[in-house]
Design a protein around this motif. Structure first.
Motif, PDB file in Angstrom:
ATOM      1  N   LYS A 199       0.939  -1.148   0.162  1.00  0.00           N
ATOM      2  CA  LYS A 199       0.028   0.037  -0.075  1.00  0.00           C
ATOM      3  C   LYS A 199       0.835   1.395  -0.122  1.00  0.00           C
ATOM      4  O   LYS A 199       0.884   2.251  -0.650  1.00  0.00           O
ATOM      5  CB  LYS A 199      -0.882  -0.053   1.239  1.00  0.00           C
ATOM      6  CG  LYS A 199      -2.232  -1.008   1.091  1.00  0.00           C
ATOM      7  CD  LYS A 199      -2.872  -0.876   2.356  1.00  0.00           C
ATOM      8  CE  LYS A 199      -4.111  -1.847   2.204  1.00  0.00           C
ATOM      9  NZ  LYS A 199      -5.025  -1.902   3.457  1.00  0.00           N
ATOM     10  N   ASN A 200       1.874   1.233   0.653  1.00  0.00           N
ATOM     11  CA  ASN A 200       2.878   2.488   0.832  1.00  0.00           C
ATOM     12  C   ASN A 200       3.308   2.571  -0.460  1.00  0.00           C
ATOM     13  O   ASN A 200       3.826   3.695  -1.063  1.00  0.00           O
ATOM     14  CB  ASN A 200       3.939   2.100   2.023  1.00  0.00           C
ATOM     15  CG  ASN A 200       3.132   2.225   3.311  1.00  0.00           C
ATOM     16  OD1 ASN A 200       2.285   2.805   3.542  1.00  0.00           O
ATOM     17  ND2 ASN A 200       4.192   1.752   4.276  1.00  0.00           N
ATOM     18  N   LYS A 201       3.801   1.625  -1.297  1.00  0.00           N
ATOM     19  CA  LYS A 201       4.422   1.647  -2.544  1.00  0.00           C
ATOM     20  C   LYS A 201       3.644   2.197  -3.483  1.00  0.00           C
ATOM     21  O   LYS A 201       4.085   3.257  -4.221  1.00  0.00           O
ATOM     22  CB  LYS A 201       5.027   0.328  -3.026  1.00  0.00           C
ATOM     23  CG  LYS A 201       5.524   0.182  -4.041  1.00  0.00           C
ATOM     24  CD  LYS A 201       6.148  -1.182  -4.535  1.00  0.00           C
ATOM     25  CE  LYS A 201       6.945  -0.990  -5.804  1.00  0.00           C
ATOM     26  NZ  LYS A 201       7.645  -2.294  -6.243  1.00  0.00           N
ATOM     27  N   LYS A 202       2.253   1.842  -3.457  1.00  0.00           N
ATOM     28  CA  LYS A 202       1.081   2.301  -4.412  1.00  0.00           C
ATOM     29  C   LYS A 202       1.025   3.869  -4.144  1.00  0.00           C
ATOM     30  O   LYS A 202       0.830   4.794  -4.951  1.00  0.00           O
ATOM     31  CB  LYS A 202       0.110   1.563  -4.122  1.00  0.00           C
ATOM     32  CG  LYS A 202       0.188   0.290  -4.983  1.00  0.00           C
ATOM     33  CD  LYS A 202      -1.372  -0.571  -4.681  1.00  0.00           C
ATOM     34  CE  LYS A 202      -1.512  -1.938  -5.321  1.00  0.00           C
ATOM     35  NZ  LYS A 202      -2.609  -2.590  -5.452  1.00  0.00           N
ATOM     36  N   ASN A 208       4.097  10.669  -6.728  1.00  0.00           N
ATOM     37  CA  ASN A 208       5.281  10.684  -7.767  1.00  0.00           C
ATOM     38  C   ASN A 208       4.739  11.275  -9.177  1.00  0.00           C
ATOM     39  O   ASN A 208       5.115  12.076  -9.865  1.00  0.00           O
ATOM     40  CB  ASN A 208       6.384   9.787  -7.926  1.00  0.00           C
ATOM     41  CG  ASN A 208       6.831   9.486  -6.609  1.00  0.00           C
ATOM     42  OD1 ASN A 208       6.988  10.284  -6.057  1.00  0.00           O
ATOM     43  ND2 ASN A 208       7.616   8.606  -6.281  1.00  0.00           N
ATOM     44  N   LEU A 209       3.689  10.586  -9.507  1.00  0.00           N
ATOM     45  CA  LEU A 209       2.746  10.862 -10.848  1.00  0.00           C
ATOM     46  C   LEU A 209       2.051  12.286 -10.861  1.00  0.00           C
ATOM     47  O   LEU A 209       2.498  12.855 -11.852  1.00  0.00           O
ATOM     48  CB  LEU A 209       1.688   9.792 -10.990  1.00  0.00           C
ATOM     49  CG  LEU A 209       1.150   9.687 -12.433  1.00  0.00           C
ATOM     50  CD1 LEU A 209       2.087   9.599 -13.485  1.00  0.00           C
ATOM     51  CD2 LEU A 209       0.097   8.487 -12.440  1.00  0.00           C
TER      52      LEU A 209
END
Length: 249
Positions: A199-202, A208-209
């Protein structure tokens, strides 16, 4: 004359001694014959209280097999006398009380145990069987055989006592259940950590996007243009000026 009397008495005494010895010998031989005949009647196939024994020495020991001879028969008698004495403390069984008969080359024979007090009657088969069962391992060990290779035909093979585990069964079950519970807890913790990291990665990728979209400058018809603000929007000044110019008319 006196010398003749002495000589006559001596000859008579010698004759009586020989006669008495010969008579005693005849009585002894007759007694032994009677006992032998009685024993022959006691030990025979399918006689009362008689047991058949079958040995498979070659099968059990292979090349190390020993020959069955008079010495082995003596050992069997001694072992059976020992078994009877050990079974009953009152027993006075001697080696001579164990009778063997009908011995075959394939090593099978019949035997009975006679009563040591009478020697003309046999010990009940139930007592002999009980003594054999009690001392079966000692009997097998004496001949390096097992229940399968030393068979008392009328007596079923003894079963080995069940092996009891050194650790109690309930403790083993408790340990298994505890291990399963710990494994489940570890699995849940690891799965939760992996899901949290995912979840943190998503969320990081989404942020960033968005930042890239805000700072990106697009080029149209060779003229660089600022990107549209996705959140607040963006007003194109060219069209705004045109609107003001036409509105004033």
């Amino acid at each position: 004359m006196e010398s003749l009397r002495v000589l006559y008495r001596g000859d008579l005494l010698l004759f009586l001694q020989h006669f008495h010895a010969d008579r005693m010998l005849r009585v002894l031989l007759l007694t032994l014959s009677v006992v032998a005949i009685a024993h022959a009647g006691l030990c025979k196939p399918d006689a009362q209280n008689a047991f058949k024994v079958r040995l498979s020495i070659k099968t059990a020991l292979g090349d190390n097999a020993y020959a069955w001879d008079a010495n082995e028969e003596y050992l069997f008698k001694a072992v059976m006398a020992f078994a009877m004495r050990r079974y009953s403390s009152k027993s006075t069984t001697q080696i001579s009380n164990v009778l063997l008969c009908n011995v075959t080359d394939r090593v099978s024979f019949w035997f009975v145990v006679t009563d040591s007090s009478k020697n003309v009657t046999t010990v009940p088969g139930s007592e002999v069987e009980a003594a054999i069962r009690m001392n079966r391992n000692r009997i097998n060990s004496a001949f390096l055989l097992s229940d399968k290779t030393l068979q008392f035909v009328k007596i079923a093979s003894t079963l080995s006592p069940p092996v009891e585990p050194s650790t109690p069964v309930w403790l083993i079950v408790f340990g298994v259940v505890l291990c399963l519970i710990l494994a489940g807890i570890v699995f849940l913790v690891v799965a939760g950590i992996r899901q949290h990291k995912k979840k943190n990665k998503k969320s990081t990728e989404r942020e960033n996007l968005e930042e890239k979209c805000e700072v990106t400058i697009t080029v149209e018809n060779g003229i660089p243009c600022e990107a549209l603000d996705l959140k607040a929007g963006h007003i194109n000044g060219v069209f705004a000026a045109d609107d003001e110019r036409f509105t004033s008319l």
